[in-house]
Design an enzyme around this catalytic site. Sequence first.
Site, PDB file in Angstrom:
ATOM      1  N   ASP A  13       1.296  -1.173  -0.132  1.00  0.00           N
ATOM      2  CA  ASP A  13       0.236   0.293   0.240  1.00  0.00           C
ATOM      3  C   ASP A  13       1.024   1.515   0.370  1.00  0.00           C
ATOM      4  OD1 ASP A  13      -2.054  -1.393  -0.110  1.00  0.00           O
ATOM      5  OD2 ASP A  13      -2.356  -2.111   1.794  1.00  0.00           O
ATOM      6  N   GLY A  15       1.548   3.117  -2.782  1.00  0.00           N
ATOM      7  CA  GLY A  15       1.183   3.958  -3.951  1.00  0.00           C
ATOM      8  C   GLY A  15       2.006   3.530  -4.909  1.00  0.00           C
ATOM      9  N   LYS A  16       1.928   1.784  -5.225  1.00  0.00           N
ATOM     10  CA  LYS A  16       2.101   1.382  -6.531  1.00  0.00           C
ATOM     11  C   LYS A  16       1.353   1.592  -7.615  1.00  0.00           C
ATOM     12  CE  LYS A  16       2.335  -2.586  -3.988  1.00  0.00           C
ATOM     13  NZ  LYS A  16       2.631  -2.336  -2.776  1.00  0.00           N
ATOM     14  N   LYS A  18      -0.370   4.078  -7.761  1.00  0.00           N
ATOM     15  CA  LYS A  18      -0.395   5.285  -8.559  1.00  0.00           C
ATOM     16  C   LYS A  18       1.013   5.691  -9.315  1.00  0.00           C
ATOM     17  CE  LYS A  18       0.651  10.029  -8.394  1.00  0.00           C
ATOM     18  NZ  LYS A  18       0.771  11.657  -7.531  1.00  0.00           N
ATOM     19  N   GLY A  40      -4.922  -4.486  -3.868  1.00  0.00           N
ATOM     20  CA  GLY A  40      -5.698  -3.619  -4.232  1.00  0.00           C
ATOM     21  C   GLY A  40      -4.471  -1.928  -4.415  1.00  0.00           C
ATOM     22  N   HIS A  41      -4.619  -1.558  -5.510  1.00  0.00           N
ATOM     23  CA  HIS A  41      -3.638  -1.363  -6.376  1.00  0.00           C
ATOM     24  C   HIS A  41      -4.539   0.284  -6.914  1.00  0.00           C
ATOM     25  CE1 HIS A  41      -0.347  -3.499  -7.243  1.00  0.00           C
ATOM     26  NE2 HIS A  41      -0.934  -3.444  -5.623  1.00  0.00           N
ATOM     27  N   GLN A 225       1.897  -6.084  -3.691  1.00  0.00           N
ATOM     28  CA  GLN A 225       2.366  -6.259  -1.281  1.00  0.00           C
ATOM     29  C   GLN A 225       3.698  -5.704  -0.926  1.00  0.00           C
ATOM     30  OE1 GLN A 225       2.111  -9.661  -3.041  1.00  0.00           O
ATOM     31  NE2 GLN A 225      -0.466  -8.901  -2.418  1.00  0.00           N
TER      32      GLN A 225
HETATM   33  P1  GDP Z   1      -0.866   0.308  -3.186  1.00  0.00           P
HETATM   34  O1  GDP Z   1      -1.216  -0.875  -3.120  1.00  0.00           O
HETATM   35  O2  GDP Z   1       0.209   0.364  -3.262  1.00  0.00           O
HETATM   36  O3  GDP Z   1      -0.836   0.220  -5.046  1.00  0.00           O
HETATM   37  O4  GDP Z   1      -1.014   1.513  -2.198  1.00  0.00           O
HETATM   38  P2  GDP Z   1      -2.885   0.827  -2.551  1.00  0.00           P
HETATM   39  O5  GDP Z   1      -3.384   1.796  -3.374  1.00  0.00           O
HETATM   40  O6  GDP Z   1      -3.572   0.436  -1.706  1.00  0.00           O
HETATM   41  O7  GDP Z   1      -2.792   2.589  -1.192  1.00  0.00           O
HETATM   42  C1  GDP Z   1      -2.417   3.710  -1.391  1.00  0.00           C
HETATM   43  C2  GDP Z   1      -3.100   4.925  -0.781  1.00  0.00           C
HETATM   44  O8  GDP Z   1      -2.717   6.182  -1.103  1.00  0.00           O
HETATM   45  C3  GDP Z   1      -3.913   5.479  -2.520  1.00  0.00           C
HETATM   46  O9  GDP Z   1      -5.260   5.889  -1.432  1.00  0.00           O
HETATM   47  C4  GDP Z   1      -3.667   5.701  -2.761  1.00  0.00           C
HETATM   48  O10 GDP Z   1      -4.609   7.109  -3.591  1.00  0.00           O
HETATM   49  C5  GDP Z   1      -3.039   7.127  -2.202  1.00  0.00           C
HETATM   50  N1  GDP Z   1      -2.266   7.584  -2.484  1.00  0.00           N
HETATM   51  C6  GDP Z   1      -1.209   7.267  -3.369  1.00  0.00           C
HETATM   52  N2  GDP Z   1      -0.289   8.597  -3.316  1.00  0.00           N
HETATM   53  C7  GDP Z   1      -0.220   9.615  -2.698  1.00  0.00           C
HETATM   54  C8  GDP Z   1      -0.298  11.004  -2.308  1.00  0.00           C
HETATM   55  O11 GDP Z   1       0.639  11.343  -2.935  1.00  0.00           O
HETATM   56  N3  GDP Z   1      -0.823  11.727  -1.277  1.00  0.00           N
HETATM   57  C9  GDP Z   1      -1.580  11.022  -1.251  1.00  0.00           C
HETATM   58  N4  GDP Z   1      -2.603  11.701  -0.046  1.00  0.00           N
HETATM   59  N5  GDP Z   1      -2.221   9.978  -1.320  1.00  0.00           N
HETATM   60  C10 GDP Z   1      -1.459   8.730  -1.949  1.00  0.00           C
HETATM   61  P1  IMO Z   2      -0.534  -4.336  -2.457  1.00  0.00           P
HETATM   62  O1  IMO Z   2      -0.054  -5.055  -3.090  1.00  0.00           O
HETATM   63  C1  IMO Z   2      -1.285  -4.671   1.607  1.00  0.00           C
HETATM   64  C2  IMO Z   2      -0.856  -8.356   3.630  1.00  0.00           C
HETATM   65  C3  IMO Z   2      -2.241  -8.824   4.464  1.00  0.00           C
HETATM   66  C4  IMO Z   2      -1.638 -10.237   5.850  1.00  0.00           C
HETATM   67  C5  IMO Z   2      -0.476 -10.902   5.194  1.00  0.00           C
HETATM   68  C6  IMO Z   2      -0.473 -12.262   4.204  1.00  0.00           C
HETATM   69  O2  IMO Z   2      -1.836  -4.047  -2.452  1.00  0.00           O
HETATM   70  O3  IMO Z   2       0.473  -3.634  -1.863  1.00  0.00           O
HETATM   71  P2  IMO Z   2      -2.271 -13.092   2.582  1.00  0.00           P
HETATM   72  O4  IMO Z   2      -3.910 -12.498   2.303  1.00  0.00           O
HETATM   73  O5  IMO Z   2      -1.363 -12.074   1.277  1.00  0.00           O
HETATM   74  O6  IMO Z   2      -2.401 -14.553   2.858  1.00  0.00           O
HETATM   75  O7  IMO Z   2      -1.886 -11.606   3.326  1.00  0.00           O
HETATM   76  O8  IMO Z   2      -0.256  -9.483   3.360  1.00  0.00           O
HETATM   77  N1  IMO Z   2      -1.351  -7.940   2.458  1.00  0.00           N
HETATM   78  C7  IMO Z   2      -1.006  -6.932   1.963  1.00  0.00           C
HETATM   79  N2  IMO Z   2      -1.240  -5.645   2.654  1.00  0.00           N
HETATM   80  N3  IMO Z   2      -1.558  -4.342   0.929  1.00  0.00           N
HETATM   81  C8  IMO Z   2      -1.230  -5.220  -0.060  1.00  0.00           C
HETATM   82  O9  IMO Z   2      -0.979  -5.881  -1.319  1.00  0.00           O
HETATM   83  C9  IMO Z   2      -1.896  -7.015   0.219  1.00  0.00           C
HETATM   84  N4  IMO Z   2      -1.584  -8.199   0.294  1.00  0.00           N
HETATM   85  C10 IMO Z   2      -1.378  -9.058   1.244  1.00  0.00           C
HETATM   86  O10 IMO Z   2      -3.040  -7.932   5.315  1.00  0.00           O
HETATM   87  O11 IMO Z   2      -0.815  -9.137   7.051  1.00  0.00           O
HETATM   88 MG    MG Z   3      -2.713  -1.492  -1.756  1.00  0.00          MG
END
Ligand code: GDP
Ligand code: IMO
Ligand code: MG
Length: 423
Positions: A13, A15-16, A18, A40-41, A225
């Site tokens: 999470d 911000g991959k 984005k 979840g991206h 991840q």
């Molecule tokens: P990922 O799993 O690495 O793709 O990240 P997620 O999408 O799960 O979580 C990143 C969150 O941060 C999302 O809600 C993005 O919209 C948000 N985000 C990404 N870059 C920025 C930033 O520079 N500033 C803010 N405020 N939010 C950001």
């Molecule tokens: P992105 O790609 C954040 C975490 C779960 C748990 C552990 C194992 O959006 O960054 P799993 O269901 O994979 O067996 O759970 O890994 N986890 C993540 N945490 N972002 C993710 O993906 C994750 N994918 C798995 O919360 O701690």
């Molecule tokens: Mg995510």
Amino acid sequence: MPTTCVVGILWGDEGKGKVIDYLAADADYVVRFGGGHNAGHTLYLPSGKLVLHLVPSGIVHPHTVNVIGNGVVVDPVHLCGEIDRLIERGIAVELGRNLLLSERAHVIVEAHRLQDAWGEGVRSGGKIGTTGRGVGPAYSDRCARIGLRLGDLVDPARLDRALANLVEQKNAWFGPAGIPLLDAAAMRNTLLAAGDRLRAGIGDTGKLLRDASAAGKRILLEGAQGCLLDLEHGTYPFVTSSHASTGGAYSGSGLPPHEMRTVGIVKAYATRVGEGPFPSELKDDTGDRLRVAGKEFGSTTGRPRRCGWFDSVAVRYSGAVSGATELVLTNLDVLRGFDPLRVVVGYRLPDGSKTTDFPAFELERLTPEFAELPGFTEDLQQVRRFEDLPPNARGYVEAIERHTGIAVRTISVGPERQQVILR
Ligand code: GDP
Ligand code: IMO
Ligand code: MG
């Protein structure tokens, strides 16, 4: 260097989504190489927020070919639904044209989700806090050589043979464990229907990518991840079941090891969803404020994310493991109003000694040591040049570079595609 690999540096999470969306403007191929719909991206498009779980984040760019590589575990029913939702949003998804699926990718079935829940329930050492998507059990079956692959779904006879292997081994212990038994006939119908739907996209994506690489095409490898959730290098056993760091990019795509640019994505603070050690976690009011300011709720499960200070020790470790030669620092805007800012610069071990290495054990018994930096109060979301950042925000970025030893080449100051500062 036409290949770029984007990896999360901490526990996901970062911000991959984005960053991939931003970089995909200059890519021919965007390739997911590991994980499943546990990911979840998030992307912000002119039409609003879009969360992708399995489909690569290049899908919104009409010119990119998006590949779900052999290292991904695919729930075919989920994938069909995700494709439907994208099409409803007006995003063109054409299997065989801009979305390709490796025939070698392993398949998640309902039994994997049941086993995931069962495994969490019986762990005396505490739950992992998985996403409950069946990812771990699907990878276990791959290792046990009883898994189904996407290529099995397009050939009924082949599927029958693969199902027989899976069902006989699972049912031998599912019954005694109290998990509902697998029904091969029902599974066959569901899987063949999904196979029919996905057929046009399923093929040898490894060969395609090797040919593309040889032809000098620009390939963007999209990590899921993060390094600290990597099965081998992460905070085991509180990890996911795939090789989330750069090592997985080769095995999970079918590209041979070759020189590539590795970009590590990291937030300006730290977050984690699920259980497991988190040395710089803030279990106080400041942590709650970070969660609210950064809207830190899981993109897949909606769970509140645990929040803490930036951890240079962890980032330096992940940078070394992943080979990241540059960082994208995201969410810098979120730190507005936090004063002072803190950055972990070392850990004190239970015996009183200090370390700047990332330990494999007893992370929960560490006491982090911090450097303090002055905060900033300005809104950063409209800033596009490093020199236009307030001095304390610049100082914070420079402190991160000093303490991690990795250059911060890109800074993200908001969730939208263009909210980026390039240095
Ligand atoms: P990922 O799993 O690495 O793709 O990240 P997620 O999408 O799960 O979580 C990143 C969150 O941060 C999302 O809600 C993005 O919209 C948000 N985000 C990404 N870059 C920025 C930033 O520079 N500033 C803010 N405020 N939010 C950001
Ligand atoms: P992105 O790609 C954040 C975490 C779960 C748990 C552990 C194992 O959006 O960054 P799993 O269901 O994979 O067996 O759970 O890994 N986890 C993540 N945490 N972002 C993710 O993906 C994750 N994918 C798995 O919360 O701690
Ligand atoms: Mg995510």
